[in-house]
Design a protein around this motif. Structure first.
Motif, PDB file in Angstrom:
ATOM      1  N   GLU A   5       0.831  -1.203   0.000  1.00  0.00           N
ATOM      2  CA  GLU A   5       0.000   0.000   0.000  1.00  0.00           C
ATOM      3  C   GLU A   5       0.874   1.265   0.000  1.00  0.00           C
ATOM      4  OE1 GLU A   5      -2.586  -0.218   3.328  1.00  0.00           O
ATOM      5  OE2 GLU A   5      -3.756  -1.918   2.522  1.00  0.00           O
ATOM      6  N   ARG A   6       0.321   2.307  -0.585  1.00  0.00           N
ATOM      7  CA  ARG A   6       0.970   3.626  -0.618  1.00  0.00           C
ATOM      8  C   ARG A   6       2.407   3.531  -1.142  1.00  0.00           C
ATOM      9  NH1 ARG A   6      -0.878   6.194   5.236  1.00  0.00           N
ATOM     10  NH2 ARG A   6      -3.147   5.996   4.879  1.00  0.00           N
ATOM     11  N   CYS A   7       2.486   3.042  -2.368  1.00  0.00           N
ATOM     12  CA  CYS A   7       3.806   2.870  -2.980  1.00  0.00           C
ATOM     13  C   CYS A   7       3.762   3.379  -4.421  1.00  0.00           C
ATOM     14  CB  CYS A   7       4.229   1.412  -2.931  1.00  0.00           C
ATOM     15  SG  CYS A   7       3.088   0.316  -3.775  1.00  0.00           S
ATOM     16  N   PHE A   8       4.902   3.324  -5.067  1.00  0.00           N
ATOM     17  CA  PHE A   8       5.047   3.802  -6.437  1.00  0.00           C
ATOM     18  C   PHE A   8       4.229   2.925  -7.384  1.00  0.00           C
ATOM     19  CE2 PHE A   8       7.601   3.933 -10.444  1.00  0.00           C
ATOM     20  CZ  PHE A   8       7.300   5.237 -10.769  1.00  0.00           C
ATOM     21  N   GLU A   9       3.473   3.555  -8.281  1.00  0.00           N
ATOM     22  CA  GLU A   9       2.598   2.818  -9.181  1.00  0.00           C
ATOM     23  C   GLU A   9       3.092   2.782 -10.615  1.00  0.00           C
ATOM     24  OE1 GLU A   9      -1.294   4.420  -8.876  1.00  0.00           O
ATOM     25  OE2 GLU A   9      -1.566   3.898  -6.747  1.00  0.00           O
ATOM     26  N   GLY A  10       4.295   3.272 -10.871  1.00  0.00           N
ATOM     27  CA  GLY A  10       4.826   3.283 -12.238  1.00  0.00           C
ATOM     28  C   GLY A  10       5.734   2.091 -12.500  1.00  0.00           C
ATOM     29  N   LEU A  11       6.524   2.211 -13.598  1.00  0.00           N
ATOM     30  CA  LEU A  11       7.441   1.135 -14.002  1.00  0.00           C
ATOM     31  C   LEU A  11       8.638   1.081 -13.055  1.00  0.00           C
ATOM     32  CD1 LEU A  11       7.401   1.645 -17.868  1.00  0.00           C
ATOM     33  CD2 LEU A  11       6.546  -0.352 -16.648  1.00  0.00           C
ATOM     34  N   THR A  12       9.066  -0.111 -12.742  1.00  0.00           N
ATOM     35  CA  THR A  12      10.241  -0.341 -11.897  1.00  0.00           C
ATOM     36  C   THR A  12      11.251  -1.189 -12.670  1.00  0.00           C
ATOM     37  OG1 THR A  12       9.082  -2.246 -10.923  1.00  0.00           O
ATOM     38  CG2 THR A  12       8.973  -0.169  -9.715  1.00  0.00           C
ATOM     39  N   ARG A  13      12.410  -1.414 -12.029  1.00  0.00           N
ATOM     40  CA  ARG A  13      13.483  -2.159 -12.716  1.00  0.00           C
ATOM     41  C   ARG A  13      13.080  -3.596 -13.001  1.00  0.00           C
ATOM     42  NH1 ARG A  13      18.192  -5.098 -12.033  1.00  0.00           N
ATOM     43  NH2 ARG A  13      17.649  -5.628  -9.877  1.00  0.00           N
ATOM     44  N   ALA A  14      12.224  -4.175 -12.150  1.00  0.00           N
ATOM     45  CA  ALA A  14      11.724  -5.533 -12.344  1.00  0.00           C
ATOM     46  C   ALA A  14      10.204  -5.486 -12.509  1.00  0.00           C
ATOM     47  CB  ALA A  14      12.089  -6.420 -11.156  1.00  0.00           C
ATOM     48  N   VAL A  15       9.685  -6.245 -13.467  1.00  0.00           N
ATOM     49  CA  VAL A  15       8.244  -6.350 -13.700  1.00  0.00           C
ATOM     50  C   VAL A  15       7.871  -7.830 -13.787  1.00  0.00           C
ATOM     51  CG1 VAL A  15       7.966  -4.114 -14.844  1.00  0.00           C
ATOM     52  CG2 VAL A  15       8.550  -6.130 -16.195  1.00  0.00           C
ATOM     53  N   ALA A  16       6.657  -8.132 -13.344  1.00  0.00           N
ATOM     54  CA  ALA A  16       6.150  -9.504 -13.434  1.00  0.00           C
ATOM     55  C   ALA A  16       5.027  -9.542 -14.464  1.00  0.00           C
ATOM     56  CB  ALA A  16       5.638  -9.987 -12.078  1.00  0.00           C
ATOM     57  N   MET A  17       4.959 -10.664 -15.215  1.00  0.00           N
ATOM     58  CA  MET A  17       3.984 -10.789 -16.295  1.00  0.00           C
ATOM     59  C   MET A  17       3.305 -12.159 -16.218  1.00  0.00           C
ATOM     60  SD  MET A  17       4.536 -10.388 -20.411  1.00  0.00           S
ATOM     61  CE  MET A  17       5.502 -11.888 -20.580  1.00  0.00           C
ATOM     62  N   ASP A  18       2.024 -12.146 -16.577  1.00  0.00           N
ATOM     63  CA  ASP A  18       1.278 -13.399 -16.700  1.00  0.00           C
ATOM     64  C   ASP A  18       0.238 -13.240 -17.803  1.00  0.00           C
ATOM     65  OD1 ASP A  18       0.717 -16.142 -15.363  1.00  0.00           O
ATOM     66  OD2 ASP A  18      -1.266 -15.248 -15.587  1.00  0.00           O
ATOM     67  N   CYS A  19       0.017 -14.302 -18.552  1.00  0.00           N
ATOM     68  CA  CYS A  19      -0.915 -14.271 -19.681  1.00  0.00           C
ATOM     69  C   CYS A  19      -1.957 -15.382 -19.540  1.00  0.00           C
ATOM     70  CB  CYS A  19      -0.165 -14.446 -21.005  1.00  0.00           C
ATOM     71  SG  CYS A  19       1.017 -13.136 -21.363  1.00  0.00           S
ATOM     72  N   GLU A  20      -3.145 -15.113 -20.075  1.00  0.00           N
ATOM     73  CA  GLU A  20      -4.200 -16.119 -20.163  1.00  0.00           C
ATOM     74  C   GLU A  20      -4.410 -16.467 -21.633  1.00  0.00           C
ATOM     75  OE1 GLU A  20      -5.398 -17.603 -17.655  1.00  0.00           O
ATOM     76  OE2 GLU A  20      -4.748 -16.277 -16.048  1.00  0.00           O
ATOM     77  N   MET A  21      -4.609 -17.779 -21.889  1.00  0.00           N
ATOM     78  CA  MET A  21      -4.742 -18.254 -23.264  1.00  0.00           C
ATOM     79  C   MET A  21      -6.098 -18.920 -23.484  1.00  0.00           C
ATOM     80  SD  MET A  21      -1.557 -18.921 -21.883  1.00  0.00           S
ATOM     81  CE  MET A  21       0.185 -18.819 -22.205  1.00  0.00           C
ATOM     82  N   VAL A  22      -6.484 -18.990 -24.770  1.00  0.00           N
ATOM     83  CA  VAL A  22      -7.659 -19.756 -25.192  1.00  0.00           C
ATOM     84  C   VAL A  22      -7.217 -20.757 -26.243  1.00  0.00           C
ATOM     85  CG1 VAL A  22      -9.371 -18.005 -24.620  1.00  0.00           C
ATOM     86  CG2 VAL A  22      -8.258 -17.956 -26.857  1.00  0.00           C
ATOM     87  N   GLY A  23      -8.047 -21.802 -26.441  1.00  0.00           N
ATOM     88  CA  GLY A  23      -7.688 -22.872 -27.358  1.00  0.00           C
ATOM     89  C   GLY A  23      -8.235 -22.662 -28.754  1.00  0.00           C
ATOM     90  N   VAL A  24      -7.408 -22.981 -29.747  1.00  0.00           N
ATOM     91  CA  VAL A  24      -7.814 -22.938 -31.155  1.00  0.00           C
ATOM     92  C   VAL A  24      -7.468 -24.279 -31.791  1.00  0.00           C
ATOM     93  CG1 VAL A  24      -7.552 -20.440 -31.368  1.00  0.00           C
ATOM     94  CG2 VAL A  24      -5.589 -21.922 -31.840  1.00  0.00           C
ATOM     95  N   GLY A  25      -7.974 -24.478 -32.997  1.00  0.00           N
ATOM     96  CA  GLY A  25      -7.715 -25.744 -33.674  1.00  0.00           C
ATOM     97  C   GLY A  25      -8.870 -26.715 -33.494  1.00  0.00           C
ATOM     98  N   PRO A  26      -8.745 -27.911 -34.059  1.00  0.00           N
ATOM     99  CA  PRO A  26      -9.862 -28.877 -34.020  1.00  0.00           C
ATOM    100  C   PRO A  26     -10.257 -29.295 -32.607  1.00  0.00           C
ATOM    101  CG  PRO A  26      -7.856 -29.904 -34.871  1.00  0.00           C
ATOM    102  CD  PRO A  26      -7.592 -28.447 -34.801  1.00  0.00           C
TER     103      PRO A  26
END
Length: 414
Positions: A209-230
């Motif tokens: 709480e009450r911290c910097f909300e911009g870009l920092t030297r380290a960032v974490a990423m996560d993605c959600e996927m959907v299925g395609v194909g037969p």
């Protein structure tokens, strides 16, 4: 004197024999006469069709006399229960072979006897017994099905609460959850805009709480996927989320699919058709993510899957993968620990309860990294990318050059 006695005795024997012959003859004559002459009573009792017109009335009178003397026994009343019991006893005692043999000459039994002789058919007693068994089994099954249907109809089905049922606003959602259930409490929270206590506690544990909300030297990423194909086996990007070092969300966008989606994987991904129908273009998301990652440390869990879906690459020395960190593996005693297990064992926080959230998963991975950041970065400086020294890659040996015959001759000459 002796001669006189012998003569007298012989004469007496002859007289006795003659008397016997007479008596036997008389008896025969009497028997024959008795056979010829029938008594009047027997003549009256003779049965047969009348031969004269006068005999018709006399026969009717005789019949009435016999009916009066011997009344009909069939008119006597009998108990029907006794009849049934006697019939059941007779059928139980009687065996299939005890009945009379069927006459093969009659047209009714001709087919049965031929089938029994050939061995193809079964005895009539056995077939009747099997047919009765089938009828009994069928009736029992029908009755049991009817009973189960009645029970299902009688059992009251629990109706799920709707927004119309929960018309009150002044009650605490936690009290509603204890009294009515979780579904009713979720409806009230959604309507009033109050977050769940579990969600609030996880957010407090993962976000500073009450911290910097911009870009920092380290960032974490996560993605959600959907299925395609037969079969929906291949994956494409549906959502990409990124947080800074303090857990604050700095990027979160849904992506419009580039192919026809065959499996949304909603129970895991939380993606629905309405979310990605008007999403951002894939190339635009790819460009924006690449600009954010440039020159920064990328934190993630099994991050190679996210980079593969984004069609991006990142320097190996700038990646911090929580799935491959050796101290976490030892703690959980697993070669490939899941983010759910690591958050529960290391952070004492429950994540991925039901549908996944890419923002929450990115916050969990960043929190895992910040807990061991000093040790991890120290190991990286020492050449231990995942907390363990990497094995040096051996260069293949070059084969030694064999001396030619000309070189060997020069050596010998010297």
């Amino acid at each position: 004197m002796s001669q006189m006695t012998s003569e007298t005795s012989g004469h007496a024997v002859e007289l006795a024999a003659a008397n016997k012959k007479k008596t036997s003859k008389d008896k025969r004559k009497k028997f024959m006469k008795a056979q010829k002459k029938t008594p009047i009573e027997k003549q009256k009792m003779i049965w047969g069709p009348p031969q004269d017109t006068q005999q018709f009335s006399s026969n009717w009178k005789k019949l009435l006399e016999i009916m009066h003397t011997n009344p009909d026994n069939s008119k006597q009343k009998t108990n029907p229960k006794v009849k049934k019991e006697n019939f059941q006893k007779r059928t139980a005692k009687a065996s299939p072979n005890s009945g009379p043999a069927p006459d093969s000459n009659t047209p009714q039994n001709q087919g049965r006897t031929n089938a029994l002789k050939d061995g193809k058919g079964e005895e009539p007693g056995k077939t009747e017994h099997k047919a009765s068994k089938r009828k009994l089994n069928g009736s029992l099954l029908k009755s049991s099905k009817q009973m189960t249907k009645k029970k299902k109809d009688e059992e009251p089905t629990e109706k799920k609460p709707t927004e119309e049922d929960l018309w009150f606003d002044d009650v605490d959602p936690d009290d509603i959850e204890t009294a009515v259930g979780q579904e009713a409490a979720d409806i009230v929270r959604r309507r009033t805009g109050v977050k769940n206590t579990d969600a609030q506690s996880t957010e407090r544990a993962l976000v500073k709480e009450r911290c910097f909300e911009g870009l920092t030297r380290a960032v974490a990423m996560d993605c959600e996927m959907v299925g395609v194909g037969p079969d929906g086996e291949e994956s494409i990007l549906a959502r990409c989320s990124m947080v800074n070092q303090f857990g604050k969300c700095i990027y979160d966008k849904f992506v419009r699919p580039t192919e026809k989606v065959t499996d949304y994987r909603t129970e895991v991904s939380g993606i629905r058709p309405d979310d990605i129908r008007e999403g951002e273009d894939f190339r635009q998301v790819q460009k924006e993510v690449a600009e954010i990652l440039e020159g920064r440390v990328l934190v993630g869990h099994a991050i190679h899957n996210d980079l593969k879906v984004l069609l991006l690459d990142h320097p190996k020395k700038k990646i911090r993968d929580t799935q491959k960190y050796k101290p976490f593996r030892k703690l959980v005693k697993s070669g490939r620990p899941s983010l759910k297990v690591l958050s529960r064992e290391v952070l004492n926080v429950k994540v991925q309860q039901g549908e996944h959230s890419s923002v929450q998963d990115a916050q969990a991975t960043m929190r895992l990294y910040t807990m061991v950041k000093k040790d991890w970065e120290k190991a990286v400086k020492e050449g231990k990318l995942h907390g363990v020294a990497e094995k040096a890659v051996r260069k293949p040996r070059t084969p030694k050059k064999k001396k030619t015959t000309a070189q060997a001759n020069t050596v010998i000459a010297l």
